[in-house]
Design an enzyme around this catalytic site. Structure first.
Site, PDB file in Angstrom:
ATOM      1  N   CYS A  52       0.833  -1.180   0.013  1.00 11.09           N
ATOM      2  CA  CYS A  52       0.111  -0.105  -0.020  1.00 11.09           C
ATOM      3  C   CYS A  52       0.842   1.360  -0.090  1.00 11.09           C
ATOM      4  O   CYS A  52       0.283   2.214  -0.468  1.00 11.09           O
ATOM      5  CB  CYS A  52      -0.841   0.205   1.278  1.00 11.09           C
ATOM      6  SG  CYS A  52      -1.722  -1.559   1.630  1.00 11.09           S
ATOM      7  N   ASP A  84      -2.130  -2.982   8.078  1.00  9.30           N
ATOM      8  CA  ASP A  84      -3.316  -3.856   8.596  1.00  9.30           C
ATOM      9  C   ASP A  84      -3.234  -5.270   8.175  1.00  9.30           C
ATOM     10  O   ASP A  84      -3.159  -6.359   8.976  1.00  9.30           O
ATOM     11  CB  ASP A  84      -4.484  -3.262   8.408  1.00  9.30           C
ATOM     12  CG  ASP A  84      -4.992  -1.994   8.953  1.00  9.30           C
ATOM     13  OD1 ASP A  84      -3.944  -1.497   9.869  1.00  9.30           O
ATOM     14  OD2 ASP A  84      -6.103  -1.521   8.845  1.00  9.30           O
ATOM     15  N   ASP A 126      -5.227   2.646   5.093  1.00  7.00           N
ATOM     16  CA  ASP A 126      -6.539   3.293   5.385  1.00  7.00           C
ATOM     17  C   ASP A 126      -6.469   4.012   6.637  1.00  7.00           C
ATOM     18  O   ASP A 126      -7.052   5.195   6.707  1.00  7.00           O
ATOM     19  CB  ASP A 126      -7.531   2.133   5.975  1.00  7.00           C
ATOM     20  CG  ASP A 126      -7.175   0.922   6.794  1.00  7.00           C
ATOM     21  OD1 ASP A 126      -6.017   0.839   7.010  1.00  7.00           O
ATOM     22  OD2 ASP A 126      -7.993   0.145   7.102  1.00  7.00           O
ATOM     23  N   LYS A 127      -5.471   3.991   7.692  1.00  6.82           N
ATOM     24  CA  LYS A 127      -5.418   5.043   8.799  1.00  6.82           C
ATOM     25  C   LYS A 127      -4.573   5.979   8.185  1.00  6.82           C
ATOM     26  O   LYS A 127      -4.713   7.078   8.979  1.00  6.82           O
ATOM     27  CB  LYS A 127      -4.551   4.217  10.055  1.00  6.82           C
ATOM     28  CG  LYS A 127      -5.223   2.811  10.515  1.00  6.82           C
ATOM     29  CD  LYS A 127      -6.753   2.993  10.652  1.00  6.82           C
ATOM     30  CE  LYS A 127      -7.201   1.693  10.891  1.00  6.82           C
ATOM     31  NZ  LYS A 127      -7.121   0.723   9.882  1.00  6.82           N
ATOM     32  N   CYS A 197      -5.202  -2.384  -0.908  1.00  6.21           N
ATOM     33  CA  CYS A 197      -6.002  -3.317  -0.917  1.00  6.21           C
ATOM     34  C   CYS A 197      -7.156  -3.217  -2.113  1.00  6.21           C
ATOM     35  O   CYS A 197      -7.887  -1.913  -1.822  1.00  6.21           O
ATOM     36  CB  CYS A 197      -6.573  -4.163   0.116  1.00  6.21           C
ATOM     37  SG  CYS A 197      -4.951  -4.473   1.410  1.00  6.21           S
ATOM     38  N   SER A 474     -12.584  -5.170   9.778  1.00  5.43           N
ATOM     39  CA  SER A 474     -11.856  -4.728   8.506  1.00  5.43           C
ATOM     40  C   SER A 474     -12.826  -4.255   7.501  1.00  5.43           C
ATOM     41  O   SER A 474     -13.919  -4.878   7.346  1.00  5.43           O
ATOM     42  CB  SER A 474     -10.853  -5.670   7.956  1.00  5.43           C
ATOM     43  OG  SER A 474     -10.495  -5.428   6.468  1.00  5.43           O
TER      44      SER A 474
END
Length: 579
Positions: A52, A84, A126-127, A197, A474
């Site tokens: 990512c 993650d 994502d974070k 992802c 998730s």
């Protein structure tokens, strides 16, 4: 009169009493002419340990080229990231949500200390994204976010696969449905290169939401990670940022209640992650806009689920890119009356103006179903209440797994215990798996449960069991799952008092989650409950557990610190009076 672009950096470059500041800038190659230019901090969460994020430092270089082409100075710096998918199912996952606030704190720190005039975060997982946007809101300087883009699909046995395929393959393997050779083949081929992802998991949910908020350029959410479109987007960021500086357009000028409603609507239509609830509330709090759990339910009630995207559907973000991307989806929603057209964006134009001339969605891909034939007539995210969650919980119900569930509780004090139980075949059809002490304080860090939910799906139990937790799920999760239960078990929420065999009733139509226990029985159990000792006594997770707010208020740490500090001061004053 020329407009001032270096509103902040001139504190260092034009003040005669700051000779060391100018000397340091000359030391990194600034000319006297450069000192007059606006300085743009380019915050990259690039690091080698994660597909990512592995390419983000390269994208930062392209952004710098665009910034300098627009007659500004770009200065790249780094912040952290947590993978993650790497940490999923381990104690490392407890660090994932806290990383969001560390990212926000670090970007705010560097930009403030260095007096940058603007900031462009380039984020992957994502974070990273909500953390960066929270920092943009706190700083309130001209800024826009660039998303690193999605990974391409992998392939095995002539079938498209992705990261979720590996976890579900594990469930198939332990249930005897998949050979060891095929299991390894899926692992080897799931991640073919750089990018986040690829389903409508949390990374793509948040990139889409941030584009709908107006804080990233059109197509940022859907341009693939390794595409020429992504490079072009990075380079073009400079000219848009110049305009933002010229007009002094800041996040506080762009973000409104309407823009958050646009973001929530898009999340519902796309079938996005439950994590969007946490993150959008946290972003709203950073810019002092009132967004609460009930806003999600209000919009869910009137927004159909339209996108047939993974994890519960067929398609990936790369497919949506080919069909027209996120702008084409927003154009569909706008024309149907679901979005506010008058919201300002980082292009300097409104959302409606951005979408006016873009190509319509290519319907031949069948990614979006018609409005009159939705996958689900209302949104898949449901805000639930009841004696288990008097302050709220978040469910992800697409309708494919049903809308009501009732069964006996099978209680676990950790996700790892539940996974082992599934592995041993101890979880039966009709069970409600209860996982507690995994909340923001009790976890601490509110870890995601994708390893468990994927194992359940792979074991063939996806439609016959429910899972409830004070932890998170998730964006790759699907099935009958309810997370973010508040109050959490560590705060003596009812989760802490449940026993094996208690009947749990979940109604995703009426949005009620309850244990069939009398008030008297609950009171007896509560009187006997003892709060467990904290899992950590120092370090970041210890500090996080002391400062984090609950899931229903976004798990923020900055505002809660003020409350904690006030409580400490009051206790000291009381102690002083007693002396």
């Amino acid at each position: 009169m020329n407009k001032i672009l270096n509103r902040y950096s001139r504190i260092l470059t034009e003040d005669e009493s700051q000779p060391s500041s100018r000397a340091m800038l000359h030391g990194i190659g600034f000319t006297p002419e450069d000192l007059k230019k606006a300085q743009v901090g380019i915050a990259s969460s690039g690091y080698e340990g994660n597909p990512c994020n592995m390419h983000l430092n390269e994208l930062a270089v392209h952004i710098k080229k665009g910034v300098e082409k627009a007659a500004m100075k770009g200065l790249i710096f780094n912040t952290i990231g947590v993978s993650d998918a790497l940490s999923m199912g381990t104690t490392g996952m407890r660090f994932s949500l806290p990383s969001r606030d560390i990212i926000a704190d670090s970007i705010e720190t560097v930009v403030s200390a260095q007096w940058y005039d603007a900031v462009v975060p380039v984020m992957g997982c994502d974070k990273n994204m909500p953390g960066a946007v929270m920092a943009m809101c706190r700083l309130d300087r001209p800024s826009l976010m660039v998303y690193g883009g999605s990974i391409a699909s992998g392939s095995f046995n002539n079938k498209k696969i992705n990261i979720l395929s590996t976890l579900e393959a594990y469930g198939e393997k332990i249930s005897g449905k998949l050979t060891s050779e095929d299991f390894e083949g899926i692992i080897l081929n799931a991640c073919p290169g750089a990018g986040a992802c690829g389903g409508m998991y949390t990374a793509n949910t948040m990139s889409a939401a941030i584009e709908a908020l107006g804080l990233s350029l059109p197509y940022s959410a859907s341009n693939p990670a390794l595409s020429q479109e992504k490079i072009d987007e990075c380079v073009s960021a400079g000219k848009y940022l110049y305009h933002l500086l010229e007009e002094d357009i800041k996040p506080s000028d762009i973000l409104t209640k309407k823009s958050f409603e646009n973001a929530i609507t898009l999340v519902m239509a796309l079938g996005g992650s439950t994590n969007a609830v946490l993150h959008l509330i946290a972003i709203a709090r950073a810019v002092n806009i009132d967004v609460q759990l009930n806003d999600f339910q209000r919009i869910s009630d009137t927004t159909p689920l339209l996108a047939d995207l993974k994890p519960s559907g067929k398609f990936m973000m790369e497919d949506l890119h080919n069909a027209g991307g996120i702008p084409a989806v927003m154009k569909e929603l706008l024309e149907a009356g679901y979005l506010h057209a008058d919201c300002l964006t980082v292009t300097g134009k409104t959302l409606g103006e951005n979408l006016a001339n873009i190509p319509s969605l290519d319907k031949s891909y069948n990614i979006m179903v018609p409005f009159d034939k939705p996958i689900k007539a209302s949104g898949h995210l449901r805000i639930m209440y009841g004696n288990i969650a008097p302050e709220g919980a978040v469910a992800k119900i697409t309708g494919k797994e049903g809308e009501k569930f009732e069964g006996p509780a099978k209680v676990f004090n950790a996700e790892s215990d539940a996974i082992e139980s599934v592995k041993l075949g101890e979880v039966q059809q009709g069970d409600v798996i209860v996982i507690r002490y995994e909340g923001p304080k009790g976890g601490p860090g509110m870890p995601e449960m994708l390893k468990l939910t994927a194992a359940v799906m792979g074991a063939g139990l996806g439609k016959s069991v429910a899972i409830i937790t004070d932890g998170r799920f998730s964006g790759g999760t699907h099935g009958f799952v309810i997370g973010h239960i508040t109050p959490e078990a560590f705060d003596c929420g009812l989760l802490a008092l449940l026993n094996d065999g208690d009947i749990i009733s979940i109604d995703a139509v009426s949005n009620i989650i309850e244990a069939r226990l009398s008030y008297q029985e609950i009171a007896i159990r509560k009187s006997q409950w003892i709060q467990p000792a904290p899992k950590y006594k120092n370090g970041i997770l210890y500090k996080y557990s002391l400062t984090v707010s609950n899931a229903s208020t976004g798990c923020v740490t900055d505002e809660f610190k003020v409350e904690s500090r006030s409580a400490i001061i009051n206790s000291l004053l009381v102690a002083k009076d007693e002396i």
